[in-house]
Write an enzyme that holds these catalytic residues in place. Structure first.
Site, mmCIF file in Angstrom:
data_model
loop_
_atom_site.group_PDB
_atom_site.id
_atom_site.type_symbol
_atom_site.label_atom_id
_atom_site.label_comp_id
_atom_site.label_asym_id
_atom_site.label_seq_id
_atom_site.Cartn_x
_atom_site.Cartn_y
_atom_site.Cartn_z
ATOM 1 N N GLU A 189 -13.612 -6.624 9.295
ATOM 2 C CA GLU A 189 -13.000 -6.516 7.978
ATOM 3 C C GLU A 189 -14.045 -6.504 6.855
ATOM 4 O O GLU A 189 -15.201 -6.869 7.047
ATOM 5 C CB GLU A 189 -12.037 -7.683 7.748
ATOM 6 C CG GLU A 189 -10.904 -7.778 8.761
ATOM 7 C CD GLU A 189 -9.774 -6.813 8.485
ATOM 8 O OE1 GLU A 189 -9.887 -6.035 7.522
ATOM 9 O OE2 GLU A 189 -8.769 -6.845 9.217
ATOM 10 N N GLN A 218 0.839 -1.183 0.000
ATOM 11 C CA GLN A 218 0.000 0.000 0.000
ATOM 12 C C GLN A 218 0.879 1.239 0.000
ATOM 13 O O GLN A 218 1.977 1.246 0.559
ATOM 14 C CB GLN A 218 -0.929 -0.018 1.218
ATOM 15 C CG GLN A 218 -1.937 -1.142 1.187
ATOM 16 C CD GLN A 218 -2.804 -1.181 2.429
ATOM 17 O OE1 GLN A 218 -2.536 -0.495 3.407
ATOM 18 N NE2 GLN A 218 -3.849 -1.993 2.388
#
Length: 490
Positions: free
Chosen positions: A279, A188
């Site tokens: 999540e 990321q």
């Protein structure tokens, strides 16, 4: 296109179409606001707005489900469309095409305004006054590791040499009034930036933006190529520059009309335990990890600031709507760049980012002479799995004809139920697996690697067994359809 300059204009736009619900009683930051937000996703109600927060002492407000699906059945993607300057009735295909076009558009750099013109500077807190304890911080899920102050805010950071500025979303948990921790994971982009600073032995300057213009978290939540500045992309998205202002204590610029800006530095080491947190796959995670620590050195905010709340979990919420749409645009761009005739790509929200659907036009055989469906599906799979694309984390991709709209769940389910062979016409690749992807085995989740499949659901060519739909659109001549429509309300 209409550029909504701040979060308050966005709330006004939602209110105008009946997609904002004011909760008319005090609501607690501890789970209650998130619980209302979570139920609003599941019931497809208007976005909840909380003008009274029990734990608040400064007049702050919460805003839930900022980019969830709309309560308006006739404009289900209204919140997404308004966020990027499109009409609220915009459909999935048009939304994806808009994001694809912007990838090749010339960036429109932001314009820096004086602090006197920046609403985010109405209150400036420095030193000991800059503490998170001034704010009501929401707790999102009962099993979370702490209060998560960032679920829809954007982290602003840049490389040590200043060549690349990145705006991205990562979840952040409050440790105390002066410290936070959150996911900072390569590959990321925020993880790559943090690594560059850590290699120099220096903490990374950051700014956390809460409640910017709706385009800011939208773009912060979609996958863009490395070295792309999100601020310039947003300018291209709207056709005009975004207004930014310099931070108080770090060499960064932030949206001038943000609700809250938190400034400081990110530690060199992974010094704190982060998580667990619900999540996007839809399950209550038990996963924790050691992550860097954000120090809080300055806070600026508007009067009566509005704090966005995302209660991530079972689809559809913002991770599915925004990140899923962004992934669809990235895949569509990559497939077309490879010379493949692709109508659209869609990541169905209800499948929690585990499916992608690729549709192709009726003339694909003429545009790819000599290719059969097996070859076309192979080429699609190669692009999606061997070029660093995020489809490596989506276990299943379906390839279908474009006589169906993959963003229409009824269309999609009908096609999947009637066009897929129960066993054959499948090609497999190895893909990335995340620890919370429950469709994989324990061993595959531990290794973070497992199979993904591209399924050939293409119809035969016309004249080779392909059939018309037994539908209003295809089973009746045009003059009959016209008469039916003209007299429908008789």
């Amino acid at each position: 296109m209409t550029h909504l300059a701040d979060l308050r204009a966005y709330l006004d736009a939602l209110r105008a179409i009946g997609d904002l619900k004011t909760v008319g009683r005090p609501v607690r930051a501890d789970l209650e606001a998130a619980a209302i937000t979570r139920r609003s996703y599941e019931q497809r109600t208007a976005a909840p707005y909380f003008p009274e927060v029990v734990e608040d002492g400064i007049g702050m407000r919460f805003f839930g489900a900022p980019a969830g699906l709309s309560s308006r059945a006739d404009m289900p993607l209204a919140r997404l469309a308004l966020s990027v300057g499109l009409p609220p009735e915009t459909g999935g295909g048009e939304l994806v095409e808009h994001l694809v076009r912007t990838r090749d558009a010339k960036p429109v750099p932001p314009v820096t305004v004086a602090r006197e013109r920046a609403a985010c500077k109405e209150n400036v807190l420095l030193g000991a006054d800059a503490t998170l304890d001034r704010f009501a911080i929401p707790r999102i899920h009962e099993q979370d590791g702490g209060d998560y102050l960032n679920t829809w805010g954007v982290i602003v950071a840049k490389t040590p040499d200043g060549s690349w500025t990145n705006w991205s979303i990562t979840r952040i948990m409050k440790l105390d009034g002066k410290r936070m921790t959150g996911l900072v994971i390569p590959p990321q982009h925020i993880g790559l930036m943090w690594e560059a600073w850590a290699e120099r032995g220096e903490p990374m300057p950051y700014a956390l933006v809460q409640g910017g213009p709706p385009s800011v978290p939208f773009v912060g939540g979609i996958p863009l190529p490395r070295d792309i500045d999100e601020a310039g992309y947003i300018g291209a998205l709207h056709g005009e520059p975004l207004e930014v202002v310099r931070c108080e204590t770090v060499d960064l610029e932030v949206p001038a009309h943000a609700e809250v800006v938190i400034e400081g530095h990110l530690s060199i080491g992974r010094d704190s335990l982060e998580g667990p947190f619900g999540e996007y796959a839809g399950y209550a995670s038990t996963h924790t990890s050691h992550q860097p620590v954000f120090t809080v050195e300055a806070i600026t905010h508007r009067d009566a600031p509005i704090w966005p709340v995302v209660a991530e979990g079972r689809p559809p919420d913002e991770y599915h709507t925004v990140t899923g749409t962004g992934r669809a645009a990235k895949e569509l761009y990559a497939l077309r760049a490879a010379g493949l005739p692709i109508t659209t790509v869609w990541v169905p929200y209800a499948a929690a980012m585990h499916w992608a659907v690729v549709t192709v036009p009726d003339d694909w055989r003429e545009r790819l002479p000599g290719a059969d469906t097996t070859e076309l599906v192979r080429r699609i799979g190669e692009v999606m799995h061997n070029s660093g694309n995020p489809s490596a984390m989506m276990p299943v991709t379906y390839v279908l004809d474009d006589d169906i709209d993959p963003s229409n769940e009824a269309d999609l389910l009908w096609a999947l139920g009637t066009r897929l062979h129960p066993r054959d016409r499948r090609q497999f690749w190895e893909g990335r697996v995340l620890p919370f992807m429950t469709s994989y085995s324990k061993e595959e989740r531990a290794a973070q690697k497992g199979p993904s499949v591209v399924v050939d659901g293409l119809l035969p060519a016309w004249g080779d067994g392909r059939l018309n739909h037994a539908s209003f659109a295809q089973a009746y001549p045009e003059d009959v359809r016209r008469r039916v429509l003209e007299h429908w309300d008789d």
